[in-house]
Every structure is written in C-alpha cells, then in structure tokens.
Motif scaffolding. Structure first.
Motif, PDB file in Angstrom:
ATOM      1  N   VAL A  19      -5.031   0.747  -6.072  1.00 42.55           N
ATOM      2  CA  VAL A  19      -4.281   1.877  -5.275  1.00 42.55           C
ATOM      3  C   VAL A  19      -3.327   2.488  -5.956  1.00 42.55           C
ATOM      4  O   VAL A  19      -2.602   2.016  -7.023  1.00 42.55           O
ATOM      5  N   ALA A  48      -6.793   4.712  -2.237  1.00 40.84           N
ATOM      6  CA  ALA A  48      -7.315   3.539  -2.623  1.00 40.84           C
ATOM      7  C   ALA A  48      -8.777   3.445  -3.319  1.00 40.84           C
ATOM      8  O   ALA A  48      -9.678   4.321  -2.536  1.00 40.84           O
ATOM      9  N   LEU A  73       0.790  -1.146   0.212  1.00 40.67           N
ATOM     10  CA  LEU A  73      -0.024  -0.113  -0.131  1.00 40.67           C
ATOM     11  C   LEU A  73       0.902   1.164   0.216  1.00 40.67           C
ATOM     12  O   LEU A  73       0.615   2.119  -0.599  1.00 40.67           O
TER      13      LEU A  73
END
Length: 458
Positions: free
Chosen positions: A381, A386, A344
């Motif tokens: 993402v 996101a 992420l």
C-alpha cells in the motif's frame, strides 16, 4: 493524494456511525499523534438514537486526551460525505434483527445461516448490494477524491460491488486474517511485523500457507507440534490432524465448510443464534448508553462490558461443535481491524509503504479468477492505493471452494442488478453449503417474506 503535507485537516466519515465497533476505530485515532493524522470524524447513521449513544461513548473516550479528533454526527448522507478524505463503510442493512432472521430461516431448512457464509451470507448480500451501490454512486458524486475503506459484510462481495463504481479507490478490510497471523506468529516466537504471512483466498475463505522469517518458512515447525496446535483457537477448532493434512491453517470461517454438519447441529441446539444474542445484547447497551443524566464515563464503561461479553462468546457454536469449550484469554483480543484501517489510511495519506492483508481486485494474482474478482491477499500500500502481491497458485481443494463461492457472489451481483428471482435462486443453489435447488427456492421465498429490502426481486 499526500494529505500529510501542508498540515491540512484530514476528515474521516464513518457510515454506520452508530455501530457498536466505532469506538475501536476512534480509539485507534486517539493513539495516532503523527503529522497528517485524522482531525475530524463524522458519524453517519439513519438511527438517531444509536448516533446519540455512540457520540457519548466517543466523548468518554476523548475525555482528557489533548487534540482528540473532533466528532460530528448526522443523518444526512451528502452532508456526511462532503469534504471527506476517507470514508469507512460499516453499515448493516436490516440491522441485527435482519441477521437473526437470516439465521432462523436458514436453520429451519437445515442449512447454515451465518451472516457471511452459506444461505445467510447470500440473503445478506442480496439486500446489501443495492444499498452499497447507491452509496458508491453518492461518494463518486459528492466526495470523488475520497478513499473508501469497506468493512461492511459480506466484505469481499460488497467491496466488489462498490468497485464497479469506485474502482481501486475502495479497499476492503477484515480482522480475521490479522488475528490468525498474530496468533501463529506468537506461537512461533516471531513478531508479526517481522514475518511475511502467505495468506490467500476470499474474505472469510482463506488459508495461511506459510509464515516466512528471513526467507525461512516457519509454519512447518508449528504443524509438527501437536501441543502448540492445540494451544490456539484455530488449532483447537480444526484439530492438528486436519491442519497437517491441509499443510495450512485455515481462516476460522472455514470451520463452517469443513465441519458443516456439526456446526449446523450446534446452531440448532443452541438456546439462541449469534444474531439473536447480539440483537438482545446491543438493544440493552444502546438503551443504557443513550439514557439521559448518566455520569461521565458510564457510556464507555457499558460499552467495555458489552464488548468483553461479545468477544468471549464469539463462534461459541463452532467451539461447542468441536468440543473445545470456552475461549482462552489469548484468543479474546480482537483481530485489530481498526489498526488495519489506521495503517491503510497512513500509507495512503503519507505515502508510507505498508504491507497489509486486504480485499482488492485480483488483477492477475490468481489465475483461476478474472481481474475484477475481489480476493483477500497481502498487498503493498502506498499513495496510489493497494496493490496485490504475487502469490503461489491455490491447491485444487482450495480452487474448488474459492471458485464456487466467487460464482455465488457473481450471481448475487447479477440478481441485485437485474432484480431477477431466478438469479437469486441460482445464488442460493450454487452455494456449497446449500444442497438442493428446492431448498434454495424455499430459502428465497422465506427471506423475501421477511425482508422488505428484497422487494426488488421479481
């Protein structure tokens, strides 16, 4: 925000920096050698002894690793946040003593007290939401450009509370869907990164409904194979017949809903609850790791041993209730939330597109919920954050559970904002695993007497 450009330092702050799972995150950072990687880690915790012990574990991990991310520790929240690019939230309001009390008080009423499910999850949420709302306000003031990655439980509820302040700059993660998808892909002979995992629901309340490779759904092949279904943890927990009836593989936490009586009985018959076990286990670990004069590597070795025991005993009461015995070696690997967190951060910092299962605001993804409701679904993402992908509608049996539990979460959020005991009672009473308003009232009385953090309820 493209942090990778220009070779600038990337700073990560970990809230709950003395927490037991911090070495998983730091270990993932040690393996990242790409441009734009995290170069500085700040551990924030209110308990200096836990900070000291964890700093020693991380020092052992970094020994001999060139250019390991620098580690600092502080009990000052503003100092920890200042200059942060990413903030990883993994706090536990009330500690493991609080978790053990949540379980004990609920079980005395004959209902489930698990930390994210049932009465225990409601109690944990009621004392955590006011704290994370204040943390979110501090982040907005001190580090307004930081991205927040939330692992604080109940993860979906907490993410929604923080999003009230931070909007899309807070993203929730969980390792349960990751681990489930990896196990299913492995059984089907598929590399997880090559599969599209059709997962949808709320945190700890979701289902894998398909696993597509090159456009073909391979999940029916698994559901038709009894031997394969009995070879992995969720298959053994739920049983092949029930999985075929659902036409999906549920997140392991749905065992608390589908087999509630058996699970509560298993908890009542256990020598001690999960929270009490972890409290005692970690008390011993932190005392050992924080002891002065230990040889190099001893803190990390103690952490490794403790973690192995922790993983082996995970959801032991559920396995006992299902009659499936010890965990297989293939089930012991963690879901990899630290890998999700790293992926992420990479996607946002470097604008590298990635697909991850995350906790994010619904938008228009599920028509049965409003736009602000945080759900757990596959997301694309990039540097902008996101973005949930479109998914098929939920079947009616799932709609019932998802909307009921989301209603409970909304009552927790309302109670934490209003301080109303009536709202708090409503949160307990509406939960599918609490079967009486009278019990709900007794639960709140018991929890309020145990937890100073609930003194705000009037």
């Amino acid at each position: 925000m493209a942090l990778a450009k220009g070779g600038r330092d990337v700073r990560l702050t970990i809230l709950g920096g003395g927490g037991f799972r911090v070495p998983l995150v730091y270990g993932a950072l040690l393996g990242d050698r790409a441009e734009g990687r995290v170069t500085h880690v700040t551990l924030y915790d209110e308990d200096p002894s836990r900070l000291t012990a964890m700093a020693r574990v991380l020092a052992d991990q970094a020994a001999g690793v060139p250019d390991a991310p620098a580690v600092a520790a502080t009990a000052d929240l503003d100092e920890a946040l200042r200059g942060a690019d990413f903030v990883f939230s993994a706090i536990r309001v009330g500690g493991l003593e609080g978790r053990a009390a949540d379980e004990r008080i609920a079980l005395a009423e004959g209902v489930l007290g698990q930390e994210t499910v049932g009465a225990g999850g409601v109690a944990y949420g009621l004392r955590t939401v006011p704290v994370v709302r204040e943390i979110a306000r501090r982040i907005a003031r001190v580090a307004p450009d930081a991205w927040v990655i939330n692992f604080t439980n109940p993860a979906g509820l907490v993410t929604e509370a923080m999003a009230e302040v931070l909007g899309g700059r807070v993203i929730g993660i969980c390792d349960s869907p990751v681990g489930l998808g990896r196990r299913i892909a492995g059984l089907l002979g598929v590399r997880p990164e090559e599969a599209w995992i059709d997962y949808v629901g709320l945190n700890h309340l979701g289902w894998i409904r398909g696993l597509r490779v090159a456009g073909r759904d391979e999940l029916p092949r698994l559901l038709a194979d009894t031997k394969a279904l009995e070879s992995f943890e969720e298959g053994r927990l739920f049983g092949p017949e029930w999985l075929r009836s659902l036409g999906a593989v549920p997140n392991e936490y749905l065992h608390y809903y589908y087999f509630n009586r058996e699970t509560v009985r298993g908890y009542l018959e256990a020598r001690q609850t999960r929270g009490a076990f972890l409290r005692d286990q970690q008390r011993e670990f932190y005392a050992r790791a924080g002891r002065q004069g230990q040889p190099p590597g001893s803190a990390l070795a103690a952490w490794d041993r403790t973690r192995a025991e922790r993983e082996a005993t995970y959801m032991a009461e559920n396995r006992e209730a299902a009659g499936v015995g010890e965990r297989d070696e293939s089930d012991l690997e963690s879901g990899g939330y630290e890998k999700v967190a790293l992926a992420l951060m990479r996607a946002i910092a470097r604008n590298e597109r990635a697909t991850l299962i995350l906790n994010v605001p619904n938008g228009s993804t599920l028509s049965v919920l409003d736009a602000q409701a945080v759900i757990e679904v596959p997301c694309l993402v990039d540097a902008g954050g996101a973005h949930p992908v479109a998914v098929d509608p939920l079947p009616l049996h799932a709609v019932g559970l998802v909307t009921s539990v989301k209603a409970v979460e909304r009552e927790v959020l309302a109670a934490a904002a209003s301080g109303s005991r009536a709202d708090a009672v409503k949160a307990f009473a509406l939960h599918p695993l609490v079967d009486s308003v009278t019990v709900a009232r007794r639960l709140l009385t018991g929890y309020a007497a145990e937890h100073p953090g609930l003194a705000y309820l009037r």
